[in-house]
Design an enzyme around this catalytic site. Structure first.
Site, PDB file in Angstrom:
ATOM      1  N   ARG A  46       1.087  -1.244   0.104  1.00 50.37           N
ATOM      2  CA  ARG A  46       0.135  -0.122  -0.524  1.00 50.37           C
ATOM      3  C   ARG A  46       0.913   1.109  -0.178  1.00 50.37           C
ATOM      4  O   ARG A  46       0.581   1.875  -0.698  1.00 50.37           O
ATOM      5  CB  ARG A  46      -0.642   0.137   0.922  1.00 50.37           C
ATOM      6  CG  ARG A  46      -1.825   1.214   1.405  1.00 50.37           C
ATOM      7  CD  ARG A  46      -3.001   1.452   2.441  1.00 50.37           C
ATOM      8  NE  ARG A  46      -3.081   0.080   2.698  1.00 50.37           N
ATOM      9  CZ  ARG A  46      -2.366   0.322   4.525  1.00 50.37           C
ATOM     10  NH1 ARG A  46      -1.638   1.030   4.871  1.00 50.37           N
ATOM     11  NH2 ARG A  46      -2.620  -0.820   5.362  1.00 50.37           N
ATOM     12  N   TYR A  98     -18.229  17.217 -13.493  1.00 50.95           N
ATOM     13  CA  TYR A  98     -18.474  15.575 -13.569  1.00 50.95           C
ATOM     14  C   TYR A  98     -19.932  15.891 -12.486  1.00 50.95           C
ATOM     15  O   TYR A  98     -19.158  15.820 -11.259  1.00 50.95           O
ATOM     16  CB  TYR A  98     -17.112  14.990 -13.517  1.00 50.95           C
ATOM     17  CG  TYR A  98     -17.673  13.773 -13.026  1.00 50.95           C
ATOM     18  CD1 TYR A  98     -18.051  12.923 -14.317  1.00 50.95           C
ATOM     19  CD2 TYR A  98     -16.831  12.940 -11.989  1.00 50.95           C
ATOM     20  CE1 TYR A  98     -18.818  11.325 -13.884  1.00 50.95           C
ATOM     21  CE2 TYR A  98     -17.275  11.271 -11.741  1.00 50.95           C
ATOM     22  CZ  TYR A  98     -18.323  10.801 -12.587  1.00 50.95           C
ATOM     23  OH  TYR A  98     -19.035   9.699 -12.349  1.00 50.95           O
ATOM     24  N   ASP A 170      -8.101  20.576 -12.029  1.00 54.17           N
ATOM     25  CA  ASP A 170      -9.200  19.084 -12.994  1.00 54.17           C
ATOM     26  C   ASP A 170      -8.934  19.165 -14.164  1.00 54.17           C
ATOM     27  O   ASP A 170     -10.329  19.925 -15.635  1.00 54.17           O
ATOM     28  CB  ASP A 170     -11.238  18.660 -12.645  1.00 54.17           C
ATOM     29  CG  ASP A 170     -11.028  17.053 -13.317  1.00 54.17           C
ATOM     30  OD1 ASP A 170     -10.363  16.881 -14.070  1.00 54.17           O
ATOM     31  OD2 ASP A 170     -11.983  16.237 -12.324  1.00 54.17           O
ATOM     32  N   LYS A 195      -9.784   8.400 -18.714  1.00 57.98           N
ATOM     33  CA  LYS A 195      -9.706   8.979 -19.705  1.00 57.98           C
ATOM     34  C   LYS A 195      -8.732   8.735 -20.519  1.00 57.98           C
ATOM     35  O   LYS A 195      -8.317   7.517 -21.156  1.00 57.98           O
ATOM     36  CB  LYS A 195     -10.163  10.124 -19.322  1.00 57.98           C
ATOM     37  CG  LYS A 195     -11.317  10.542 -18.053  1.00 57.98           C
ATOM     38  CD  LYS A 195     -12.742   9.180 -18.644  1.00 57.98           C
ATOM     39  CE  LYS A 195     -13.704   9.495 -17.231  1.00 57.98           C
ATOM     40  NZ  LYS A 195     -13.681   8.890 -16.216  1.00 57.98           N
TER      41      LYS A 195
HETATM   42  O1  P1T Z   1     -14.402   8.034 -13.404  1.00 55.56           O
HETATM   43  P1  P1T Z   1     -12.783   8.343 -12.025  1.00 55.56           P
HETATM   44  O2  P1T Z   1     -11.611   7.788 -12.330  1.00 55.56           O
HETATM   45  O3  P1T Z   1     -13.625   8.208 -10.782  1.00 55.56           O
HETATM   46  O4  P1T Z   1     -13.105  10.053 -12.678  1.00 55.56           O
HETATM   47  C1  P1T Z   1     -13.257  10.942 -11.870  1.00 55.56           C
HETATM   48  C2  P1T Z   1     -13.846  11.982 -13.006  1.00 55.56           C
HETATM   49  C3  P1T Z   1     -13.457  12.858 -12.748  1.00 55.56           C
HETATM   50  N1  P1T Z   1     -13.080  13.944 -13.369  1.00 55.56           N
HETATM   51  C4  P1T Z   1     -13.887  14.503 -14.714  1.00 55.56           C
HETATM   52  C5  P1T Z   1     -13.277  15.155 -15.691  1.00 55.56           C
HETATM   53  C6  P1T Z   1     -14.415  13.536 -15.470  1.00 55.56           C
HETATM   54  O5  P1T Z   1     -15.061  13.569 -16.347  1.00 55.56           O
HETATM   55  C7  P1T Z   1     -14.705  11.836 -14.455  1.00 55.56           C
HETATM   56  C8  P1T Z   1     -15.346  10.490 -14.644  1.00 55.56           C
HETATM   57  N2  P1T Z   1     -16.240  10.754 -15.777  1.00 55.56           N
HETATM   58  C9  P1T Z   1     -17.131   9.884 -15.739  1.00 55.56           C
HETATM   59  C10 P1T Z   1     -17.042   8.804 -16.138  1.00 55.56           C
HETATM   60  C11 P1T Z   1     -17.744  10.235 -17.746  1.00 55.56           C
HETATM   61  O6  P1T Z   1     -18.633   9.947 -18.047  1.00 55.56           O
HETATM   62  O7  P1T Z   1     -17.511  11.818 -17.250  1.00 55.56           O
END
Ligand code: P1T
Length: 377
Positions: A46, A98, A170, A195
């Protein structure tokens, strides 16, 4: 070094035992110690993992930062970030982020005494007029998901410094290939590496990159203390992916420009939103702070029926949550990614039931256009 050279080499040293060019996946939960109190810097999975460290170093270089701290998802990274604060602290957030970020802040962290103001951060005056004695952070998403509203990062950095606040961006939609918030004076960059950074829709991850030593210490501590770490295999997948980030982003951007132009010319949508379009109200800001416009396009089809016509009849675009993968995805933010944002809140910033979001992949763009044309018939 250029971006692609860094992407392929930063943080990656050929394996010392075999010379393997690719960083190995270190699958171990623990490490043997030479004697009591003497070890090789690795104690427990961890706390330390070589593959994770390689990924952190790699993305840190791409984001032009000093330190990177990786997490199991974008939201795990956001949650760890919030451990910088305590009950009574006030945070200013872009009104459109998001939906999962909204849900975490508004429907979970408020229970722990944090206070959030949802502000149109595209105008610095709105930010300044919301700052109070207990304000600690300005958190922006630019461009936003899914309205693609931009915030001037230089302005946010200036306001933050003047008021002694932490600024966070972000940067998921742009990836480090198109935008480096730290270079505009922002304190922390956050990514859902799920992403564009991973780009192949086969793993989840998140990372925070910063230049600030005090922030590093706290977030590194939380990474270990709370344990929201990515698996070594997920780190390895993301590390494989950053090697092609530049070529993928170039193709996403090229396809999305053509795709957005097609949508405008087709007159099928009431409104097409893409920072690369001259009609985008912040097209000039996009040129100033981004090196491309990215692969995300949103369009308002006027009615839910028209939106459904497209959503339900595409054959190449996959109807799915997420974005940034090589394959094109289509989504309905109101019922999918932003379902946890109350209707009256989301409609304030234009997220209507008739809005459709396209994550334009790197297929042949003629096929993507033909797919929408047949769906509209
Ligand atoms: O899904 P995750 O890896 O936990 O990420 C969250 C997140 C954070 N910031 C932005 C700008 C994001 O678009 C996302 C996740 N977004 C999607 C799953 C979506 O379909 O928009």
């Amino acid at each position: 070094m250029g971006f692609s050279t860094d992407a392929i080499h930063a943080g990656q040293i050929p394996d010392q035992t075999t010379g393997a060019v690719i960083t190995p996946i270190h699958l171990t939960s623990t490490y043997v110690q030479d004697e009591l109190g003497k070890h090789k810097g690795y104690e427990y999975g961890r706390t330390h993992n070589y593959t994770r460290e390689a990924l952190e170093k790699n993305i840190t270089v791409l984001e032009k930062g000093k330190y990177g701290i990786a997490f199991a998802s974008g939201l795990a990274a956001t949650h760890a970030l919030m451990s910088l604060f305590k009950a009574g602290d006030h945070i200013i957030v872009s009104s459109n982020v998001y939906g999962g970020t909204y849900r975490l802040f508004e429907q979970n962290l408020t229970d722990f005494g944090l206070e959030f103001s949802w502000v149109d951060t595209s105008d610095g005056k709105n930010i300044e007029s919301t700052i109070k004695g207990n304000t600690r952070m300005i958190f922006v998403e630019t461009p936003t998901n899914p309205m693609l509203v931009l915030t001037d990062l230089e302005v946010v950095a200036e306001i933050s410094k003047k008021n002694n606040l932490i600024s966070v961006c972000d940067n998921t939609f742009m990836s480090p290939y198109f935008q480096n918030p730290l270079e505009w004076g922002i304190d922390l960059v956050l990514h859902s590496t799920t992403k564009y950074i991973n780009g192949h829709s086969d793993t989840l991850g998140g990372i925070i990159v910063t230049n600030k030593d005090d922030v590093l210490d706290r977030i590194r501590y939380i990474q270990n203390a709370a344990g929201g770490i990515p698996s070594p295999f997920d780190c390895w997948l993301s590390l494989r992916s950053t090697k092609t980030l530049a070529v993928r982003m170039q193709k996403h951007d090229e396809n999305a420009r053509t795709f957005a132009d097609f949508l405008v010319k087709s007159n099928a949508a009431k409104k097409v939103i893409y920072p690369g379009l001259k009609s985008h109200p912040q097209h000039d800001l996009a040129i100033k702070q981004m090196r491309g416009f990215g692969g995300m396009v949103s369009a308002d089809f006027g009615t839910i029926e028209e939106a459904k016509q497209v959503l339900n009849n595409v054959k190449i675009f996959a109807l799915a949550e997420s974005l940034g993968g090589v394959e094109s995805l289509i989504g309905h933010p109101a019922s999918m990614t932003h379902a946890s944002v109350p209707k009256e809140e989301r409609e304030k910033f234009g997220l209507t039931d008739s809005l459709v979001r396209f994550s334009v992949g790197i297929e042949d763009v003629e096929d993507l256009i033909a797919d929408i044309e047949q769906a509209l018939k």
